[in-house]
Design a protein around this motif. Sequence first.
Motif, PDB file in Angstrom:
ATOM      1  N   ALA A   1       0.826  -1.200   0.000  1.00 53.13           N
ATOM      2  CA  ALA A   1       0.000   0.000   0.000  1.00 53.13           C
ATOM      3  C   ALA A   1       0.865   1.258   0.000  1.00 53.13           C
ATOM      4  N   THR A   2       1.968   1.224   0.731  1.00 56.10           N
ATOM      5  CA  THR A   2       2.887   2.372   0.769  1.00 56.10           C
ATOM      6  C   THR A   2       3.490   2.629  -0.607  1.00 56.10           C
ATOM      7  N   ILE A   3       3.902   1.571  -1.282  1.00 53.46           N
ATOM      8  CA  ILE A   3       4.514   1.715  -2.611  1.00 53.46           C
ATOM      9  C   ILE A   3       3.527   2.346  -3.590  1.00 53.46           C
ATOM     10  N   LEU A   4       2.295   1.854  -3.594  1.00 50.16           N
ATOM     11  CA  LEU A   4       1.313   2.360  -4.552  1.00 50.16           C
ATOM     12  C   LEU A   4       0.955   3.823  -4.271  1.00 50.16           C
ATOM     13  N   LEU A   5       0.786   4.193  -3.004  1.00 50.80           N
ATOM     14  CA  LEU A   5       0.476   5.590  -2.675  1.00 50.80           C
ATOM     15  C   LEU A   5       1.679   6.502  -2.929  1.00 50.80           C
ATOM     16  N   ASP A   6       2.871   6.018  -2.608  1.00 46.09           N
ATOM     17  CA  ASP A   6       4.081   6.802  -2.857  1.00 46.09           C
ATOM     18  C   ASP A   6       4.280   7.011  -4.353  1.00 46.09           C
ATOM     19  N   ASN A   7       3.997   5.977  -5.126  1.00 44.46           N
ATOM     20  CA  ASN A   7       4.110   6.086  -6.580  1.00 44.46           C
ATOM     21  C   ASN A   7       3.109   7.116  -7.130  1.00 44.46           C
ATOM     22  N   ALA A   8       1.878   7.104  -6.586  1.00 47.32           N
ATOM     23  CA  ALA A   8       0.866   8.074  -7.015  1.00 47.32           C
ATOM     24  C   ALA A   8       1.260   9.491  -6.620  1.00 47.32           C
ATOM     25  N   ASN A   9       1.844   9.639  -5.449  1.00 48.64           N
ATOM     26  CA  ASN A   9       2.279  10.954  -4.976  1.00 48.64           C
ATOM     27  C   ASN A   9       3.392  11.517  -5.856  1.00 48.64           C
ATOM     28  N   LYS A  10       4.339  10.662  -6.241  1.00 47.78           N
ATOM     29  CA  LYS A  10       5.487  11.125  -7.018  1.00 47.78           C
ATOM     30  C   LYS A  10       5.134  11.440  -8.464  1.00 47.78           C
ATOM     31  N   TYR A  11       4.333  10.576  -9.087  1.00 46.45           N
ATOM     32  CA  TYR A  11       4.172  10.654 -10.541  1.00 46.45           C
ATOM     33  C   TYR A  11       2.829  11.225 -10.989  1.00 46.45           C
ATOM     34  N   SER A  12       1.953  11.594 -10.047  1.00 40.80           N
ATOM     35  CA  SER A  12       0.689  12.211 -10.463  1.00 40.80           C
ATOM     36  C   SER A  12       0.963  13.650 -10.912  1.00 40.80           C
TER      37      SER A  12
ATOM     38  N   LEU B   1      -8.004   5.775  -3.740  1.00 39.04           N
ATOM     39  CA  LEU B   1      -7.686   4.420  -3.254  1.00 39.04           C
ATOM     40  C   LEU B   1      -8.972   3.742  -2.830  1.00 39.04           C
ATOM     41  N   GLU B   2      -9.102   2.467  -3.219  1.00 33.82           N
ATOM     42  CA  GLU B   2     -10.272   1.679  -2.835  1.00 33.82           C
ATOM     43  C   GLU B   2      -9.857   0.269  -2.453  1.00 33.82           C
ATOM     44  N   VAL B   3     -10.532  -0.263  -1.447  1.00 32.78           N
ATOM     45  CA  VAL B   3     -10.402  -1.673  -1.075  1.00 32.78           C
ATOM     46  C   VAL B   3     -11.804  -2.246  -1.047  1.00 32.78           C
ATOM     47  N   ALA B   4     -12.048  -3.247  -1.879  1.00 39.10           N
ATOM     48  CA  ALA B   4     -13.398  -3.798  -1.981  1.00 39.10           C
ATOM     49  C   ALA B   4     -13.332  -5.293  -2.233  1.00 39.10           C
TER      50      ALA B   4
ATOM     51  N   LYS C   1     -14.791 -13.695  -4.844  1.00 41.87           N
ATOM     52  CA  LYS C   1     -14.007 -14.337  -3.801  1.00 41.87           C
ATOM     53  C   LYS C   1     -12.657 -13.672  -3.605  1.00 41.87           C
ATOM     54  N   HIS C   2     -12.505 -12.447  -4.119  1.00 41.49           N
ATOM     55  CA  HIS C   2     -11.212 -11.765  -4.048  1.00 41.49           C
ATOM     56  C   HIS C   2     -11.342 -10.392  -3.398  1.00 41.49           C
ATOM     57  N   ALA C   3     -10.287 -10.010  -2.690  1.00 41.15           N
ATOM     58  CA  ALA C   3     -10.154  -8.656  -2.171  1.00 41.15           C
ATOM     59  C   ALA C   3      -9.327  -7.862  -3.171  1.00 41.15           C
ATOM     60  N   VAL C   4      -9.828  -6.679  -3.555  1.00 39.26           N
ATOM     61  CA  VAL C   4      -9.191  -5.894  -4.614  1.00 39.26           C
ATOM     62  C   VAL C   4      -8.774  -4.541  -4.055  1.00 39.26           C
ATOM     63  N   LEU C   5      -7.482  -4.216  -4.211  1.00 40.69           N
ATOM     64  CA  LEU C   5      -6.929  -2.923  -3.829  1.00 40.69           C
ATOM     65  C   LEU C   5      -6.602  -2.163  -5.105  1.00 40.69           C
ATOM     66  N   THR C   6      -7.208  -0.991  -5.300  1.00 43.41           N
ATOM     67  CA  THR C   6      -6.941  -0.171  -6.484  1.00 43.41           C
ATOM     68  C   THR C   6      -6.472   1.213  -6.056  1.00 43.41           C
ATOM     69  N   VAL C   7      -5.463   1.704  -6.772  1.00 41.86           N
ATOM     70  CA  VAL C   7      -4.954   3.062  -6.571  1.00 41.86           C
ATOM     71  C   VAL C   7      -4.857   3.709  -7.941  1.00 41.86           C
ATOM     72  N   SER C   8      -5.525   4.835  -8.121  1.00 47.69           N
ATOM     73  CA  SER C   8      -5.518   5.526  -9.416  1.00 47.69           C
ATOM     74  C   SER C   8      -5.136   6.986  -9.227  1.00 47.69           C
ATOM     75  N   ASN C   9      -4.587   7.593 -10.277  1.00 54.52           N
ATOM     76  CA  ASN C   9      -4.201   9.009 -10.221  1.00 54.52           C
ATOM     77  C   ASN C   9      -4.031   9.556 -11.632  1.00 54.52           C
TER      78      ASN C   9
END
Length: 399
Positions: A296-307, A315-318, A322-330
């Motif tokens: 989660a840190t990598i994905l948020l840090d990546n969004a912070n740097k390159y957005s 960010l969403e967790v849903a 039968k799967h847990a899905v973590l999405t980060v978009s920017n």
Amino acid sequence: MIDKLRKKIIILNVISVCVVFLLAIALTFGSGYERIAAERSARLDSMLDYDVWSDDIAEGYKGAAVIECDATSGRIVNESFSKEFNVSREQLDDILSDLWEQSNDTGSISGVQYCKNVVGDTARIALFDSFSRGSNIRAYIWYTLSAVLIGVLCYFAISIVLAQIALKPVENNWVKQKQFVADASHELKTPLSVIMANTEIIASHADETVESQMKWIENTRSESLRMAELINDLLFLAKNDDGHKAQMEVVNLSECVETIVLSQESLLYENGKVFGYEITPDLRVFGNMGQLKQLATILLDNANKYSVGEGNIRLEVAAVGKHAVLTVSNLCAPLTEEQISHLFDRFYTVDASRNKNVTGNGLGLSIAQIICQTHRGNIRADYADGVITFTATFPISKK
């Protein structure tokens, strides 16, 4: 190195097959030769059953001859040869000379098998040329050697193909390892060069105060932290490549991600980014809490740097099936399909000229991919209409 290994594998394969072939042929030839020898002895005996051995009868016994001699003097009285009996007169005389010295009625002399029957003053001798064209043993040897040669050549060709297939993953890993070492050396060289330059500057102004040298000291500290981060990433990748497995248990993914969101939210706000999130509570997966937080840190840090601009980071967790899905978009600068396909490669960074103020070693997304794979999940990157979305999927664990 790979070429030498490939040649060794091919040579060892061919040698091992040749040894197996030779052993199998030796056993087959041994049993077959005994059978052929028994048949040949029976043929020799049958040749002596004829009172008169005409040329017509001789044609039925290829590679054979029948000679009638005076038992006392050894003088030849009558003789009949088949066309395939390839023994010269001189050789025949030597064979007959040696034959009279033999006490056995059957045997072999100079590759010619004989059977002798003495009745009164007459001796009838049946001869068989073991290596004549009509000989079964000659045909047997020829077919056997031909089969061995064809088999070895075929297996040689097969070994080349199998060696190529077997060594392809090794070759790819070898190339990646060389590239990894080269890239890691390059990445470590940069902060080291900066630190060495800063220390030289500080040393050259030994009479100045610490406060006046803070610019170089802070710069050195920043590069040291960058190097420490790079070394930690390299250790993570090295442990993964070495097969190191993290301790796994049932983990509350929702709580892990929420912890990271709360710690990163203020940083994103300070950088002027618009950030929103939605986390479905109590989604549990089988994994390692530390690695999931790192993801989660990598994905948020990546969004912070390159957005770009306000970023519009989401960010969403849903739960999806039968799967847990973590999405980060920017929001991000335009990306090509070629660039997207390399985002998870080690040390890959998108055109540094567009992100001059961004520091990174290109290992974050590669580590994120490894974490997902370790947790029996996967991660992908999608780009559309100026928005890049990273989607990590994990199997939901039963409570």
